[in-house]
Write a protein that holds these residues in place. Structure first.
Motif, PDB file in Angstrom:
ATOM      1  N   GLY A   1       0.860  -1.121   0.160  1.00  0.00           N
ATOM      2  CA  GLY A   1      -0.114   0.088   0.030  1.00  0.00           C
ATOM      3  C   GLY A   1       0.796   1.319   0.054  1.00  0.00           C
ATOM      4  N   ASP A   2       0.353   2.304  -0.318  1.00  0.00           N
ATOM      5  CA  ASP A   2       0.717   3.619  -0.461  1.00  0.00           C
ATOM      6  C   ASP A   2       1.436   4.050   0.862  1.00  0.00           C
ATOM      7  OD1 ASP A   2       0.176   3.767  -2.829  1.00  0.00           O
ATOM      8  OD2 ASP A   2      -1.377   5.207  -2.762  1.00  0.00           O
ATOM      9  N   SER A   3       1.049   3.802   1.876  1.00  0.00           N
ATOM     10  CA  SER A   3       1.640   4.141   3.202  1.00  0.00           C
ATOM     11  C   SER A   3       2.173   3.055   3.962  1.00  0.00           C
ATOM     12  CB  SER A   3       0.494   4.690   4.038  1.00  0.00           C
ATOM     13  OG  SER A   3      -0.649   3.914   4.207  1.00  0.00           O
TER      14      SER A   3
ATOM     15  N   ALA B   1       6.581   0.819   0.607  1.00  0.00           N
ATOM     16  CA  ALA B   1       6.433   2.015  -0.267  1.00  0.00           C
ATOM     17  C   ALA B   1       7.283   3.283   0.547  1.00  0.00           C
ATOM     18  CB  ALA B   1       5.057   2.543  -0.409  1.00  0.00           C
ATOM     19  N   SER B   2       7.066   3.239   1.972  1.00  0.00           N
ATOM     20  CA  SER B   2       7.452   4.205   3.015  1.00  0.00           C
ATOM     21  C   SER B   2       8.865   4.387   3.058  1.00  0.00           C
ATOM     22  CB  SER B   2       6.780   4.257   4.200  1.00  0.00           C
ATOM     23  OG  SER B   2       5.329   4.299   4.083  1.00  0.00           O
TER      24      SER B   2
END
Ligand code: ZN
Length: 309
Positions: A255-257, A261-262
């Motif tokens: 996921g984006d967060s 990704a983070s």
């Protein structure tokens, strides 16, 4: 030289979990026993002789049997190479193993005051008598050097810092003498070798990656990071439970967060997921999720793996 042994890879319940028939647990019981893993913990040593555990999982006894580095020294009637246990939270999967260390060997427990007070309030932990087992509070953002049994230097420097998280689930919503609810309940550790300056980070629980945390981890040679769930809602969609990863204080891998990704682009030398729940499809070697994690430079380890820094 800093040595790190991964004693256990799995989140609470382990793989397989006693009451779980999810695809990963089923596969681990049957055709792929190599998927079996114990609950998350590592052992660290700067001299190869004296070791410190980071968290004491309910599987500690099994982990110690499987780890020759932690066996009693040959020729000694009573001995353990374990000089101390550093706790990063008060969850059952981090503290229950302490009850398997009650046979009179001296060591020190290092933990945030909140966690130490939880242990004190649970009288079962009094089997670890104050005479044998010292308790030393960890202060946030202040380096300490865990000591060897004779008080001499271990050569290991530890800095604990607060990370987004929550208090242990059995304390949720309860007033707590050790501090406000959740304070000190989730620690990240920077663990370094005082001689060589080599270091790594350990974050087996982390609810989210803040800018501060990114800045801290940037350029690190090695990190162990919270890999509890692949998707935040995977326990719910699989029919395994009613909590999200966030409800449990854990960031998702995807996921984006999410963690992948983070923590991309931070020039981190080696990225290893730890505390991986049996619901997480990335545990399966041939899953699409595993491929995505590996392509992003993450490793899903196995119990017993040793890393030298
Ligand atoms: Zn399962």
């Amino acid at each position: 030289m800093l040595r790190v042994v991964i004693l256990g890879v799995a989140a609470g319940g382990g793989v397989p979990q006693w009451n779980c028939g999810c695809p990963v647990c089923r596969t681990a019981r049957t055709e792929r026993p190599e998927l079996q893993s114990t609950q998350a913990s590592i052992a660290i040593s700067a001299d190869g002789e004296h070791w410190f555990l980071v968290n004491a999982s309910p599987d500690l006894r099994q982990q110690l049997i499987a780890t020759p580095q932690l066996h009693p020294k040959a020729g000694k009637l009573r001995h353990s190479p374990i000089s101390g246990v550093i706790l990063t939270n008060g969850e059952i999967d981090a503290v229950a193993g302490l009850l398997s260390m009650r046979e009179g060997w001296p060591f020190t427990i290092y933990a945030h005051a909140t966690v130490l007070s939880t242990l004190k309030e649970n009288s079962i932990f009094n089997v670890l008598t104050e005479k044998n087992v010292r308790r030393q509070p960890i202060e946030l953002d202040r380096a300490f050097e865990p000591a060897l049994p004779d008080g001499s230097r271990s050569g290991i420097e530890v800095v604990a810092f607060a990370v987004p998280g929550k208090s242990a689930w059995y304390l949720e919503g309860k007033p707590h003498t050790g501090g406000r609810n959740g304070a000190g309940g989730t620690l990240g550790l920077r663990i370094g070798d005082k001689t060589t300056g080599k270091y790594f980070y350990f974050l087996a629980a982390c609810a989210g990656v803040t800018e501060d945390l990114k800045a801290r981890l940037a350029g690190a040679p090695l990190i162990f990071f919270d890999g509890t769930v692949w998707r935040d809602d995977e326990l719910i969609t699989a029919g395994l439970g009613n909590k999200t990863g966030q409800n449990m204080g854990h960031i998702a891998m995807s996921g984006d967060s999410g963690a992948i990704a983070s923590l991309a682009g931070l020039d981190i030398g080696r990225k290893i997921f730890l505390h991986i729940n049996n619901s997480n499809p990335a545990l399966l070697h041939d899953s699409g999720e595993r491929k995505i994690a590996e392509r992003a430079g993450w490793q899903i380890p196995a119990d017993g793996m040793e890393i030298t820094l």
